[in-house]
Scaffold this motif. Sequence first.
Motif, PDB file in Angstrom:
ATOM      1  N   SER A  89       0.768  -1.392  -0.009  1.00 18.58           N
ATOM      2  CA  SER A  89       0.070  -0.091   0.016  1.00 18.58           C
ATOM      3  C   SER A  89       0.987   1.110  -0.017  1.00 18.58           C
ATOM      4  O   SER A  89       1.798   1.451   0.692  1.00 18.58           O
ATOM      5  N   LEU A  99      -3.229  -8.687   2.227  1.00 22.86           N
ATOM      6  CA  LEU A  99      -4.175  -9.711   1.634  1.00 22.86           C
ATOM      7  C   LEU A  99      -3.300 -10.657   0.967  1.00 22.86           C
ATOM      8  O   LEU A  99      -2.742 -10.576  -0.165  1.00 22.86           O
ATOM      9  N   LEU A 123      -8.025  -4.179  -9.839  1.00 22.06           N
ATOM     10  CA  LEU A 123      -8.574  -4.081  -8.349  1.00 22.06           C
ATOM     11  C   LEU A 123      -8.961  -2.826  -7.703  1.00 22.06           C
ATOM     12  O   LEU A 123      -8.039  -1.973  -8.019  1.00 22.06           O
ATOM     13  N   ASP A 126      -9.077   1.600  -3.615  1.00 21.69           N
ATOM     14  CA  ASP A 126      -9.021   1.887  -2.125  1.00 21.69           C
ATOM     15  C   ASP A 126      -8.795   0.515  -1.551  1.00 21.69           C
ATOM     16  O   ASP A 126      -8.249   0.520  -0.409  1.00 21.69           O
ATOM     17  N   LEU A 127      -8.817  -0.660  -2.130  1.00 21.02           N
ATOM     18  CA  LEU A 127      -8.282  -1.731  -1.903  1.00 21.02           C
ATOM     19  C   LEU A 127      -6.898  -2.029  -1.660  1.00 21.02           C
ATOM     20  O   LEU A 127      -6.145  -2.533  -0.910  1.00 21.02           O
ATOM     21  N   GLN A 130      -5.779  -0.252   1.020  1.00 17.27           N
ATOM     22  CA  GLN A 130      -6.190  -0.702   2.523  1.00 17.27           C
ATOM     23  C   GLN A 130      -5.043  -1.911   2.762  1.00 17.27           C
ATOM     24  O   GLN A 130      -4.782  -2.201   3.796  1.00 17.27           O
ATOM     25  N   TYR A 131      -4.567  -2.457   1.642  1.00 14.68           N
ATOM     26  CA  TYR A 131      -3.891  -3.801   1.817  1.00 14.68           C
ATOM     27  C   TYR A 131      -2.535  -3.854   1.215  1.00 14.68           C
ATOM     28  O   TYR A 131      -2.041  -3.229   0.160  1.00 14.68           O
ATOM     29  N   THR A 507     -16.356  -6.691  -3.181  1.00 14.30           N
ATOM     30  CA  THR A 507     -15.494  -5.669  -2.946  1.00 14.30           C
ATOM     31  C   THR A 507     -15.724  -4.863  -1.608  1.00 14.30           C
ATOM     32  O   THR A 507     -15.074  -4.774  -0.858  1.00 14.30           O
ATOM     33  N   LEU A 510     -14.345  -7.117   1.210  1.00 18.66           N
ATOM     34  CA  LEU A 510     -12.817  -6.881   1.485  1.00 18.66           C
ATOM     35  C   LEU A 510     -12.590  -5.363   1.983  1.00 18.66           C
ATOM     36  O   LEU A 510     -11.745  -5.211   2.815  1.00 18.66           O
ATOM     37  N   ARG A 511     -13.666  -4.685   1.773  1.00 17.54           N
ATOM     38  CA  ARG A 511     -13.524  -3.254   2.196  1.00 17.54           C
ATOM     39  C   ARG A 511     -13.781  -3.092   3.668  1.00 17.54           C
ATOM     40  O   ARG A 511     -13.032  -2.281   4.371  1.00 17.54           O
TER      41      ARG A 511
END
Length: 525
Positions: A89, A99, A123, A126-127, A130-131, A507, A510-511
């Motif tokens: 990230s 992840l 993807l 924002d994911l 996050q990861y 999504t 995961l979010r």
Amino acid sequence: MRVSVLTIAVALLAAAVAPATASSAPASIPSGTATAATPATAPAGTLDWGDCPEAVAAPGLECGTIDVPLDYAEPDGRTIEVAVSRLSSTNPDARRGVLLTNTGGPGGEGLAYPAGLRDVLKLPQDLLDQYDVIGMDPRGVGRSTPVTCDLTPLEHPTNIPMYAGGAADVRTEATRVADVAEKCGSSSTAWLLPHITTANTARDMDQVRAALGEEKVSYFGISYGTYLGSVYTSMFPERSDRFLLDSATGPGGWDSSFSRMFGQGVEDRFPDFARFAADRPEYGLGDTPRQVRATYFELAARLDREPSPDGYTGAAFRFATFAALYYDSSLPGLAETWRALDRGEPVPVPGELAGPTTEPAAPSTPADGATAAAAEAADVEIPADNYIASQLHVICNDSDWPEQVWRYQLNVAIDRIRYPMFGAAGANITPCAFWPSEPTEPQVEITDDGPSNVLILQNLRDQATPLSGAKALRAAFGDRARMVTADQGGHLSYLRLGNDCADDLATAFLRTGERPDSDVACGAP
């Protein structure tokens, strides 16, 4: 990886081939237990990040290796390497963890997958914020102390069983696959053979988690990767965060019952191709889906009697059809193949029977030279048969397969009636019937013991991982899981087929970690 599936099928079946008691399955490892008879943990290794091999390098992607125990019953004994990649990230304020990912197979290389999720599947950003997205070549695969059976493509090009015309064909195939198993047991990597299992790969994943300094991991796995994720979150429920499983094998992984599900899967999926061909009269395969289905049996019977001039037998035709059903993008090439065979013309070389380049085209099909080319480009030695060999190691080690030839003959006779299109293939004998090692431990039991943190995503018509397997996995997890089905055909769903309903639910999971209150049935894209 791209692959000419039809070429491989023809090569196998045009090549010349030579014309015990079943042991009882061991009890399952209880959910929430790292192992039944070994220590739950091994000393955590370390990861030193650096540049990735040239063949998998991508902007922002870094790679490293970690030493893990070969045998977790001897955590201070011999070690092997597991290759890991990381797409970090770039937003520290938004980052919440890692992840882990798996590309299926088993046998799929995973180092390039984080970049593929970003660049190919898109993807959401924002994911990615996050990861840290983590890729792995599982033990025995690619750059992770790879295994080999020293097989050529002609000796064993696929682990999807071949169609058997009757009991004699099963007996002939038994002779061939017994030789395959013997080669695996006598190869230069035979010392690895008993230890290449899903449970050990899950333990390796936990070693990666510890080396990353994370208390918990989230996970995204496709195809066979759904079983790996299920095993991990069952062995280490307290270390599992959000687990997204796309196209599920079922709670037993790729065992003998899963192999037989290929017959049902083709019956589920074939109507999509039948409608496609019937709507396009230029192919001349039938004006209605019923007529297209009849053409399948007519062509198969004709090729059973006399192979085509370029080597297509009935078994090769059936396998080629199975392989092309993975993705809608392969349906035009399949229709062209059928048309050529129907007219007695040369079969065109398929332009693209593979799917996206971020994973193997099928859980059973090796890339034509792709593994060897990648190895050469990266200046490492990956055996040319590594995909097929590592897949065999996992599926034969994970569960106790029937060993009596007559059992397969009986199953072929039953499934030829239950699933006439492909049942006599899925039920046929494989090298696992002659595998040189018995399972070293019971299978991990998938149960409802653990946090409610699993979301299963499943197409309704998937010939490779049929809906019935996903339903069985959903039932095994109980309230731990929810399932989202999508009214679409082919293998794999998330971010691939434009189904906003299914993609948005996955999504959001995961979010935020939020799942639907109950299972959801999404419509067509």
